[in-house]
Write a protein that holds these residues in place. Structure first.
Motif, PDB file in Angstrom:
ATOM      1  N   ASP A  34       0.834  -1.202   0.000  1.00 14.22           N
ATOM      2  CA  ASP A  34       0.000   0.000   0.000  1.00 14.22           C
ATOM      3  C   ASP A  34       0.867   1.249   0.000  1.00 14.22           C
ATOM      4  O   ASP A  34       0.564   2.231  -0.697  1.00 14.22           O
ATOM      5  N   ARG A  37       2.344   1.942  -3.421  1.00 12.37           N
ATOM      6  CA  ARG A  37       1.328   2.567  -4.278  1.00 12.37           C
ATOM      7  C   ARG A  37       1.214   4.068  -3.966  1.00 12.37           C
ATOM      8  O   ARG A  37       1.146   4.905  -4.875  1.00 12.37           O
ATOM      9  N   ARG A  38       1.220   4.422  -2.702  1.00 12.49           N
ATOM     10  CA  ARG A  38       1.083   5.832  -2.330  1.00 12.49           C
ATOM     11  C   ARG A  38       2.290   6.658  -2.799  1.00 12.49           C
ATOM     12  O   ARG A  38       2.157   7.831  -3.141  1.00 12.49           O
ATOM     13  N   GLU A  44       4.087   5.849  -5.511  1.00 16.81           N
ATOM     14  CA  GLU A  44       3.930   5.914  -6.962  1.00 16.81           C
ATOM     15  C   GLU A  44       2.915   6.980  -7.367  1.00 16.81           C
ATOM     16  O   GLU A  44       3.084   7.666  -8.372  1.00 16.81           O
ATOM     17  N   GLU A  45       1.860   7.113  -6.577  1.00 13.98           N
ATOM     18  CA  GLU A  45       0.805   8.076  -6.900  1.00 13.98           C
ATOM     19  C   GLU A  45       1.125   9.481  -6.392  1.00 13.98           C
ATOM     20  O   GLU A  45       0.313  10.398  -6.519  1.00 13.98           O
ATOM     21  N   GLY A  46       2.308   9.653  -5.813  1.00 12.06           N
ATOM     22  CA  GLY A  46       2.731  10.984  -5.392  1.00 12.06           C
ATOM     23  C   GLY A  46       2.106  11.460  -4.088  1.00 12.06           C
ATOM     24  O   GLY A  46       2.223  12.617  -3.702  1.00 12.06           O
ATOM     25  N   GLU A  47       1.455  10.533  -3.380  1.00 11.78           N
ATOM     26  CA  GLU A  47       0.784  10.916  -2.142  1.00 11.78           C
ATOM     27  C   GLU A  47       1.777  11.072  -0.985  1.00 11.78           C
ATOM     28  O   GLU A  47       1.581  11.874  -0.080  1.00 11.78           O
ATOM     29  N   ASP A  91       5.883  11.617   0.030  1.00 17.80           N
ATOM     30  CA  ASP A  91       7.236  11.960  -0.393  1.00 17.80           C
ATOM     31  C   ASP A  91       8.209  11.493   0.683  1.00 17.80           C
ATOM     32  O   ASP A  91       7.998  11.736   1.868  1.00 17.80           O
TER      33      ASP A  91
END
Lengths: 395, 180
Positions: A343, A346-347, A349-352, A354
């Motif tokens: 999870d 994924r976060r 990768e989605e830029g959520e 840093d």
């Protein structure tokens, strides 16, 4: 191969060691591309963790390329992977409950006795973290042997840099689990003690989980600034009465959840005490948990206390009355990395999320001792050190 | 001397744990595998040396008889022959040494279902009488350190082998002998 090796308190060196080999069927060998020095490595550096032997290879935050696989490994040569710091078999009762850091089978049998005596139950295996947790050679090296490679390592896509994903190995899931254990509800105030890497990721996670207010407590101005970047309010404990401030900042209620991301060393448990514990094979050590006591007194009635900070022994003057009378919940533990890692990838990768903000220094593996010294002595500026075996010494 | 239990705890956890002349050691472990599978693995005694470090080898010498070679200190070995007794299919396997063995021993391992699909509780009890003389001193040394710890180690290795297919080691290269 070259590897960063512990020789005693405040004495780490880069030495030459045999290359690791496949020993068990599920093993794999990883060629390290990036490896970080963790705040908990400083506990080893300071000699406050028992069960170290001269010559032990350190490092439990690492990633790299698969170069060799055992017959039962599910990885393939050439894959790029991040490796969780806890070693987990995936098949015992605990792993199947996703309590990966409680794995029954990853700490070699003979090594389990010490922690079984200290804690009533043995710890799981951890890379590069003393013989209490298996005596596994760590990843601050050119190569590392990774057991149970079908369970731990996660394959990462090529378009993400090492700096973006390296912290999936420990401090990002550790900060995330700290916030998860705080059981954050909408409207909550969450107070985080310690603006080190885990505290900063706990701040970032608490904000993402919907906390209305996150308050971070430390005394290093630069680290507090980093917490501010994620929307946290800050308290400098050298300038402010922490508990009074927390009450005033929550309308006299107190924080709904508190996170102790400090652990034993802020106020020390002394090396002689800890070593005596093991030497004499008796349990009472002497953790001094000032931050934890303060957190328990500060949390509101019925609130939650989350403890990612590392403790090793016994604590006296425990605020048991406050714990019972206020009806608080305490959750703690080494991180169940494998539970969170997909999870979190994924976060990223989605830029959520840093992770790169934290890195203050890249050094060659050969310069690792300099990294340890400065990460230890100059905490305000040296927020995180990443070692790269492919860099030239002094680069 | 009375051996009656006054509570529900296993006899081996009583403070007085003697069974006549036999010193009893025993431990339980829960293994996340089906009972029949564990029973079948243990029923073939030649498998035991895969997880019992003190045992160099076990050879079947008859349907219910096996010859055990046990490692003793100083590179010596002790041999004994056992016969299998009190076998309850899927539940229990017992063994005892036959006359002429260098150690008098008996033991039993039992397999019961753990609650709620948690696998199988495996309990082992081993009793032994060390022989007299030099060999007795060796065997005493072998068991002296902490027989219960040794029993627990063997069962944990059995659990590792059954659950994961391997036995964990902290060594990172094959010749690293000092880091099991």
């Amino acid at each position: 191969m070259r590897a960063l090796t512990w020789h005693g308190t405040n004495d780490v060196r880069v030495d030459t060691h045999p290359d690791p080999e496949i020993i068990n069927p599920r093993d794999t060998i990883i060629k390290i591309t990036s490896t970080a020095i963790c705040g908990s490595d400083l506990h080893l550096y300071d000699g406050v963790i028992p069960g170290m032997k001269s010559g032990d290879i350190l490092g439990h935050e690492f990633m790299g390329e698969v170069v060799e696989t055992g017959p039962k490994s599910t990885l393939k040569k050439g894959q790029r992977v991040v490796v969780p710091f806890t070693i987990s078999c995936g098949q015992c009762f605990f792993c199947q409950q996703q309590q990966y850091s409680a794995c029954d089978n990853s700490n070699p049998v003979e090594k389990q006795d010490a922690s079984e005596m200290l804690y009533g139950h043995p710890m799981s295996g951890i890379f590069g973290y003393s013989h209490l947790t298996g005596g596994y050679a760590g990843g601050q090296a050119e190569y590392v042997r990774v057991p149970f490679s079908d369970v731990g390592p996660i394959v990462v896509p090529d378009h993400l840099t090492d700096d973006q994903v390296l912290f999936l190995s420990d401090i990002l899931p550790t900060g995330w689990m700290a916030a998860d254990n705080a059981e954050i509800q909408p409207g909550d105030t969450v107070a985080v003690w310690g603006a080190g890497p885990v505290g900063l990721f706990a701040v970032q996670s608490a904000v993402l989980m919907g906390a209305a207010q996150v308050i971070c407590i430390d005394h290093h101005p630069h680290r507090l600034e980093l917490a501010q970047k994620f929307g946290a309010k800050i308290i400098n404990f050298e300038e402010t009465h922490v508990r009074e401030a927390l009450m005033e900042m929550t309308g006299g209620i107190g924080p709904d959840a508190v996170i102790d991301a400090v652990g034993m060393e802020a106020h020390g448990f002394t090396p002689d005490n800890v070593l005596d514990v093991v030497k004499q094979k008796i349990a009472p050590g002497a953790d001094r948990g000032h931050a934890l006591r303060q957190a328990i007194l500060a949390v509101r009635k019925g609130g939650r206390v989350s403890v990612p900070g590392v403790y090793g022994g016994m604590l006296d003057k425990w605020p048991l009355g406050a714990m019972m009378e206020k009806g608080i919940t305490i959750k703690t533990g080494q991180t169940h990395v494998q539970k969170y890692i997909k999870d979190l990838l994924r976060r990223i990768e989605e830029g959520e999320i840093d992770t790169t903000f934290l890195i203050s220094h890249h050094l060659s593996l050969e310069d690792a001792p300099t990294g340890y010294r400065n990460f230890h002595d100059k905490q305000n500026e040296w927020t995180k050190v990443v070692l790269r075996p492919d860099m030239a010494k002094g680069a | 001397m009375s051996h009656h239990n006054h509570d529900d705890a296993p006899k081996r956890t009583q403070k007085d744990d003697k069974d006549g002349d036999l010193a009893i050691v025993g431990r339980s472990v829960t293994i996340n595998r089906p009972r029949q599978e564990l029973f079948a693995f243990w029923r073939d005694f030649t498998n035991l040396s895969q997880f019992m470090e003190a045992i160099e080898s076990i050879q079947m010498t008859g349907e219910n008889r096996s010859a055990w070679t046990v490692r003793a200190p100083a590179g010596q070995t002790v041999t004994l022959e056992t016969e299998t007794v009190d076998v309850v299919e899927g539940e229990q396997i017992g063994w005892r040494s036959v006359e002429g063995s260098q150690i008098e021993t008996k033991g039993k391992v039992s397999f019961t279902d753990a609650p709620e699909g948690r696998g199988t509780v495996v309990s082992a009890e081993i009793g032994y009488v060390p022989p007299a003389g030099d060999l007795g001193r060796l065997v005493a040394k072998l068991f002296a350190a902490e027989p219960n710890i040794q029993a627990r180690h063997e069962l944990k290795r059995f659990k590792m082998l059954m659950e994961t297919g391997e036995i964990a080691t902290g060594s990172y290269y094959r010749d690293q002998k000092d880091n099991k």
